[in-house]
Motif scaffolding. Sequence first.
Motif: not given
Length: 292
Positions: A259-282
Motif C-alpha cells: 500500500k505504501y510502496a504503491m503511493i511512492i511508485v505512482a507519485s514519484a514522477p509527478v513529484l520529480a517534475v513539479y519543482p521545475f514548474l513551481q514558479k510558473f504554477f505560482v
Amino acid sequence: MRIKGKTRDHAFNVVTGIISGILLLIVLYPLYFVIIASISNPDLTYAGKVYLFPKEVTWEGYRTILEDARIYVGYYNTILYTIVGTLLSLVLTLTSGYALSVRHFIGKRVINAIIIFTMIFSGGLVPTYLLMQQLHLVNTIWGVIVPGCVGVWNLVVTRTFFEENIPLELFESAQLDGCGHFLFFIHIALPLSGVIIAVIALFYGVNQWNGFFNALVYLNDKNKFPLQLFLREILLQQEMMSMDPDLVNSMRHKADLVKYAMIIVASAPVLAVYPFLQKFFVKGVMIGSVKG
C-alpha cells in the motif's frame, strides 16, 4: 523611526519564516512518513514506533510491485496517455481560451454561459458511456483521453490570461501589417504565454497521470490499462491473499507494505517534475484570482 521600522520588518520576517516552516513540516511530514513506512516493519508502524527514521528496513513492498510485469505495461500506457492527453488538452484549451478572449467575438456570452453550465450539470455516466460507444471510443486510447480533455476551470483561467496580458492594441498593430487572428495567436500570443502554458500543462498532466475512472469505465483490454488500474489489481490481490487463514500474518505484512510502496511508485514522477514548474504554477494560480 527608521530603526523602529526596521525592527518591525525584521520581527515580521522572523514570524513569517517560523509560520512558513511549521506549515512546510505539516505538509511534508505525511509524505516523508509514507516513504519511511514503505520500508519499515508494518507492526512497528502500526504500533506508532516509526517517527523520523525507518525501522527494520525491508524492500519487500517495492520488490512485489517492481517484479510484476504489469507495472511496466501500466507505466508505458500512463506515460502515453499523459503525453497525448496533455498535448490535446493544451491545443484545445489555448485555442478556445484565445477565441473567447477576443472582444468582438460574436456569441461570446452565450458560449461562455454554456461552458460554465457544464461545471454545474453533466449528462451522467450512462448517457456518456452510450455516447462514447456510439463514437466507437470504448476500449481505445481516446476513450481515456477525450472525456476530460478540456477542463472548464482551466479554460476560464486561460481566457482570463489572454484578456489581461495580451492587449487589444497589440493585435490592432499586427493587423495593420496584415496579420489575422490565426497568425497573431501562433506568432505573438503563444510566445508571450509561457506561464499559462506551463501551468495548464501541469494541471492536465497531473490529472491524466492520476486519472483512473475513465480507464476503469471505458477500457476492457488489460494491455491498455494505465498504471493506476494495475496498482489497484495488485493491491486487491494482496488483500485477498491476506484473508487466507494460512497466510494471514505474512501476507498481511506484505499487503501493508505494498500500500505504501504503491503511493511512492505512482507519485514519484509527478513529484520529480513539479519543482521545475513551481514558479510558473505560482504565477498561474494568481491569474484566476484577478478576474473570472
